[in-house]
Design a protein around this motif. Sequence first.
Motif, PDB file in Angstrom:
ATOM      1  N   SER A 169      -7.556   1.274   7.872  1.00  0.00           N
ATOM      2  CA  SER A 169      -6.901   0.166   7.521  1.00  0.00           C
ATOM      3  C   SER A 169      -5.104   0.520   7.841  1.00  0.00           C
ATOM      4  CB  SER A 169      -7.029  -0.245   6.042  1.00  0.00           C
ATOM      5  OG  SER A 169      -6.596   0.812   5.107  1.00  0.00           O
ATOM      6  N   ARG A 213      -5.271  -4.724   5.269  1.00  0.00           N
ATOM      7  CA  ARG A 213      -6.277  -4.646   4.276  1.00  0.00           C
ATOM      8  C   ARG A 213      -6.416  -6.099   3.451  1.00  0.00           C
ATOM      9  NH1 ARG A 213      -3.350  -2.816  -1.250  1.00  0.00           N
ATOM     10  NH2 ARG A 213      -1.094  -3.442  -0.725  1.00  0.00           N
ATOM     11  N   ASP A 228       0.720  -1.344  -0.002  1.00  0.00           N
ATOM     12  CA  ASP A 228      -0.088  -0.007   0.138  1.00  0.00           C
ATOM     13  C   ASP A 228       0.834   1.171   0.093  1.00  0.00           C
ATOM     14  OD1 ASP A 228      -2.741   1.639   0.505  1.00  0.00           O
ATOM     15  OD2 ASP A 228      -1.451   2.267   2.161  1.00  0.00           O
TER      16      ASP A 228
END
Length: 596
Positions: free
Chosen positions: A257, A291, A48
Amino acid sequence: MDEQNRNLILATALSFLVILVWFLLFPPPEQPTGPDGQPLTAERVSPDTTPSADPALPPGVSTADSAEPTTDVAPVPEATRVTIDSPRLVGSINTAGGRLDDLSLPGYRETLDPESPLVRLLQPVGSENPYYALHGWIAVEGATPEQVPVDDTIWTIEDGETLSPGSPVTLRWDNGAGLVFHKSISVDDDYMFTVTQTVDNTSGEPVSLRPYGQVRRHGEPDTVNFFILHEGVVRMSDGELEEIKYDDVSALSPEESRIDVNENGWLGFTDKYWMTTLIPEPGSEFRSVARTINGIFLTESVYPTVTVAPGDSVSAESQLFAGAKEWETIREYEATGIQGFIDSIDWGWFFFLTKPIFALLHWLNGAIGNMGWSIIVLTLVIKAVLFPLAYKSYASMARMKELQPEMEKLKEQAGDDRQKLQQGMMELYKKNKVNPASGCLPILLQIPIFFSLYKVIFVTLELRHAPWIGWIKDLSAPDPSSILNLFGLLPFAAPEPGSLVAIISLGVLPILLGISMWLQQKLNPAPPDPTQRMIFAWMPWVFMFMLGSFASGLVLYWIANNTITFTQQYLIMRFHGYKPDILGNIKGGPKAEAKK
């Protein structure tokens, strides 16, 4: 029916309802599948790198780090493996991606059979339940995503052939464009890996990169699925613990998240007995991410951007815990600077009670050498500590019983006038200096302690495959004996645990549980109403069937608790002049004795 009997029946009925709801709400989990209902396939997932919702970004993090996660359904190639051989861990490292994806625990086996397979914690893509860890770099500026190592990058072994304590292994990858990446992995005598990533810039331009660590789990794993136990994501962020169940991870918003940790934290996946956790260097900032993407659960630690000048090199060090949730081992790691690591064990709401109870059980097990006897002694110790409260409660009940004849007269005089009855009872209590609530308060104070004891026995790893006596070879499993084969006297096996036949067949411990509950019930007067009396009489035997399929250690705890409670109550009631008649109702009392 007097208030005491009514409250007792209500409490018992509510307990029965709670256990019935457990069975309805927490059925055995189904085998995990992908969104289309088919078995999950291997996919490549980038870390991410989206910007935080918080405008105060960590140093070096810009909106340029906003590439959307990508997936590649092509399977990761199998390549040369580096053997892992340590006292507590065995397996291998896949040089494709440089990932830790093959890890077993020599100290733990799947079953009691000494020849059964070792517990396998991490598994590679292509296996039934892929679960692995990897570390890498994100290209930010001066390099393209193709110029940093990815999931299927084939690393070469630069140093070391076997990873073991004191013998690290170093992997190397040259991108051919002036960047040379090194990944050094070491392991200690227990369950901790140290991963040091280094990049050398031999090009003529500066390069900005972000190091990261990632643990991936393809599909939701089989879990115990019991409401008092947390299984899923667990993370610590600057002293704040967060537990997220698998079902809730996919529902997290981007803001929920991601957490920007300033100094200390860790995150990963926890099972009942095992855990895989990313641990950034204490005192360093990082982004903590939990996530899901395309059926894959991910936990990530993404670090601030670093700039590597031409001719220079930069290193990033982090740790990875992968192993059993042993209390002593985790406590020792916390002592080395991993803040709050002991809280990776699920202590529950009453952590201030479960922690010392947990420590006492471990000490008793070390001193006695048998977990079954340790549970009995632990229950005895706690009951002894709580004896003043229990005495006060039972003594109050005895004093209330003295007033029972006068209370019956008040009921006859008041008839249907409840207000008149309440006023009369309050005057009676005041006249005799009796506080009706004094018997309830000690019981209420004991509830958190007994719940904490139950929690400790349920989650402790030492209960797994721990023998007690005779036929009880595993205190974490149901009693294997069965009334159907006369407890082993007949030449055929007992029904498989979990089946309906196994539930109704009953073993020795479930039968003892029913008897102990029946004895404890006999110390209380039978309800005057025939229907209620019949329901009340069946309660111990219903609980015997419903609780008998629980782990033997828990059933043993209930038997010990019931037996000690019965003994305490019996002796206290005798001290106050009552003669409990186990085959009938309670008889006698101070006034009855005086009349004699």
